[in-house]
Design a protein around this motif. Structure first.
Motif, PDB file in Angstrom:
ATOM      1  N   ALA A 116       0.828  -1.205   0.000  1.00 15.53           N
ATOM      2  CA  ALA A 116       0.000   0.000   0.000  1.00 15.53           C
ATOM      3  C   ALA A 116       0.867   1.260   0.000  1.00 15.53           C
ATOM      4  O   ALA A 116       0.525   2.269  -0.637  1.00 15.53           O
ATOM      5  CB  ALA A 116      -0.923  -0.001   1.215  1.00 15.53           C
ATOM      6  N   MET A 117       1.997   1.197   0.680  1.00 14.01           N
ATOM      7  CA  MET A 117       2.902   2.348   0.716  1.00 14.01           C
ATOM      8  C   MET A 117       3.607   2.534  -0.633  1.00 14.01           C
ATOM      9  O   MET A 117       3.847   3.660  -1.072  1.00 14.01           O
ATOM     10  CB  MET A 117       3.920   2.189   1.838  1.00 14.01           C
ATOM     11  CG  MET A 117       3.307   2.149   3.232  1.00 14.01           C
ATOM     12  SD  MET A 117       2.351   3.642   3.646  1.00 14.01           S
ATOM     13  CE  MET A 117       0.659   3.057   3.423  1.00 14.01           C
ATOM     14  N   VAL A 118       3.949   1.435  -1.289  1.00 14.02           N
ATOM     15  CA  VAL A 118       4.552   1.532  -2.625  1.00 14.02           C
ATOM     16  C   VAL A 118       3.542   2.114  -3.608  1.00 14.02           C
ATOM     17  O   VAL A 118       3.886   2.964  -4.453  1.00 14.02           O
ATOM     18  CB  VAL A 118       5.049   0.155  -3.105  1.00 14.02           C
ATOM     19  CG1 VAL A 118       5.599   0.250  -4.534  1.00 14.02           C
ATOM     20  CG2 VAL A 118       6.126  -0.380  -2.177  1.00 14.02           C
ATOM     21  N   LEU A 119       2.286   1.697  -3.498  1.00 13.69           N
ATOM     22  CA  LEU A 119       1.240   2.244  -4.354  1.00 13.69           C
ATOM     23  C   LEU A 119       1.070   3.747  -4.105  1.00 13.69           C
ATOM     24  O   LEU A 119       0.886   4.535  -5.047  1.00 13.69           O
ATOM     25  CB  LEU A 119      -0.082   1.517  -4.103  1.00 13.69           C
ATOM     26  CG  LEU A 119      -1.302   2.029  -4.879  1.00 13.69           C
ATOM     27  CD1 LEU A 119      -1.072   1.898  -6.389  1.00 13.69           C
ATOM     28  CD2 LEU A 119      -2.562   1.280  -4.456  1.00 13.69           C
ATOM     29  N   THR A 120       1.138   4.157  -2.851  1.00  9.04           N
ATOM     30  CA  THR A 120       1.044   5.576  -2.521  1.00  9.04           C
ATOM     31  C   THR A 120       2.154   6.363  -3.192  1.00  9.04           C
ATOM     32  O   THR A 120       1.919   7.438  -3.775  1.00  9.04           O
ATOM     33  CB  THR A 120       1.125   5.773  -0.992  1.00  9.04           C
ATOM     34  OG1 THR A 120       0.040   5.073  -0.368  1.00  9.04           O
ATOM     35  CG2 THR A 120       1.056   7.246  -0.627  1.00  9.04           C
ATOM     36  N   MET A 121       3.364   5.833  -3.140  1.00 10.41           N
ATOM     37  CA  MET A 121       4.479   6.505  -3.798  1.00 10.41           C
ATOM     38  C   MET A 121       4.250   6.605  -5.299  1.00 10.41           C
ATOM     39  O   MET A 121       4.525   7.639  -5.922  1.00 10.41           O
ATOM     40  CB  MET A 121       5.784   5.766  -3.508  1.00 10.41           C
ATOM     41  CG  MET A 121       7.001   6.405  -4.169  1.00 10.41           C
ATOM     42  SD  MET A 121       8.530   5.500  -3.845  1.00 10.41           S
ATOM     43  CE  MET A 121       9.632   6.315  -5.025  1.00 10.41           C
TER      44      MET A 121
END
Length: 410
Positions: free
Chosen positions: A289-294
């Motif tokens: 989810a954090m990679v997607l946010t980036m």
């Protein structure tokens, strides 16, 4: 056998350790990234293109990447604290010499040496925390350390960029160097003596075998690859945002461009927050989810609007530091043998991504403008998303995720 003594939350040692590691992260990343907002100034003053000027950063990260592998070996022989103390003091000294560089070649030489001395701290910091912190305190401390890297990176860029606009790049780096030296002295005074670090006088052959063992794990190689892609994408994005925003239709000053780095504060908060969230929900669920946010933030910068570009940089920063904090702790806990070497390989890939993709992005900028930067930065973050999805399917370790050192003579 006496049970290991770990640093528990709320104790004086916990407070000292966290202050020391926060300042160490601050000093390390302020030193490393102080030149990033100065790349357009270097290009103008020394008659360079964007790709060549990026060597002021890439030379440091390339040397750092290689030296990290040896730094882990040295730390096993000398001790974690000894190596970190010498690393931060030597880095501070070189930082004070940097403003005195008479030409481009000498500036690159000093920046290369800074990469060598810097390696002693990030290679050991995560290992020290994993060995010394109580498991209940590790997520917070690792997140705070990553947060310190965010604030250090922000302060280094912000101070050097704003002061260079009014005073010139040499006074700017001199002032920043003095602040880093003060932080280094405080680290030396506060950093607790480790109690759980085993000194293993590994031969070069043993070191090579330990490095090779990390690639037998089903998850660690994917985490190493994610480090390369995430860092490469992030550095490329920030390296050339300044070049873009200095041109029409934006025509922003160096001070205004440097002020954008304030969004690094968001990264400081997001890393600590995501570390705690990952402990509750699991690293696999939070990491992707954090990679997607980036990724959302990276692609928002395509829009030719100053507010949207700044928003994109902010969102990318939140996602990047959160993902990096989770992956760092994941490596430190998953490596059952040769933890120092596993962390060193992770950071090797991390800084190699900065050097390789960061420089490649410069030549893509020269050739195709921001479209070229997106081919490099955007391509890397898409690949990182695929890696994150692969890690979702990663089977758990067959035994408890607790540290273990290799038997003697491995």
């Amino acid at each position: 056998m006496t049970p290991p003594t770990t640093i528990k939350r709320g104790t004086p040692a916990f407070i000292r350790a966290n202050i020391a590691f926060f300042l160490a992260a601050f000093a390390t990343f302020a030193s490393l990234y102080s030149v990033q907002p100065l790349l357009p100034i270097f290009a103008e003053q020394f008659g360079l293109d964007a790709g060549a000027s990026s060597l002021a950063l890439s030379a440091t990260t390339a040397t750092l990447a290689i030296a990290l592998l040896l730094a882990s070996w040295v730390s096993d022989r000398l001790g974690r604290r000894t190596l970190m103390v010498w690393a931060i003091l030597l880095t501070a000294g070189l930082g004070l010499l940097l403003p005195l560089a008479p030409n481009w070649a000498s500036l690159i030489a000093i920046r290369t040496l800074i990469g060598l001395t810097l390696s002693g701290l990030p290679a050991v910091a995560m290992v020290y925390l994993a060995e010394e912190m109580d498991p209940d305190a590790l997520g917070f401390s690792m997140g705070l350390y990553i947060g310190g890297t965010a604030i250090g990176g922000m302060a280094g860029r912000l101070v050097s960029g704003i002061l260079a606009d009014s005073l010139g790049w040499r006074p700017a780096l001199a002032i920043l160097g003095a602040a880093i030296a003060i932080a280094a002295l405080i680290v030396v005074l506060l950093l607790p003596k480790p109690h759980n670090s085993a000194r293993n006088r590994l031969s070069v052959r043993d070191l090579t075998r330990l490095i090779g063992l990390q690639f037998h794990d089903k998850g660690l190689p994917w985490l190493f690859l994610s480090a390369f892609l995430l860092m490469g994408s992030f550095v490329t994005l920030y390296n050339y945002a300044g070049f873009r925003l200095a041109l029409p239709p934006f025509s922003m000053s160096h001070t205004a461009i440097s002020a954008i780095f304030v969004v690094y504060l968001l990264g400081s908060f997001s890393s600590a927050w995501a570390g705690g969230l990952a402990q509750r929900l699991g690293r696999r669920k939070v990491f992707w989810a954090m990679v997607l946010t980036m990724a959302v933030g990276v692609f928002l910068t395509i829009v030719p609007s100053t507010p949207v570009i700044i928003a994109g940089l902010a969102i990318a920063t939140i996602g990047y530091f959160a993902a990096h904090g989770i992956a760092s702790a994941w490596v430190a806990r998953r490596a059952l043998v040769g933890r120092a070497q596993a962390s060193a390989i992770y950071l090797f890939a991390y800084y190699l991504g900065s050097s390789v993709l960061g420089t490649l992005g410069g030549y893509a900028w020269v050739a195709w403008g921001w479209t070229g930067v997106m081919l490099v930065s955007g391509g890397a973050i898409v690949a990182a998303m695929l890696v994150a999805i692969r890690l979702m399917a990663l089977p758990p370790l067959p035994i408890a995720e607790k540290p273990a050192e290799p038997p003697a003579g491995l």
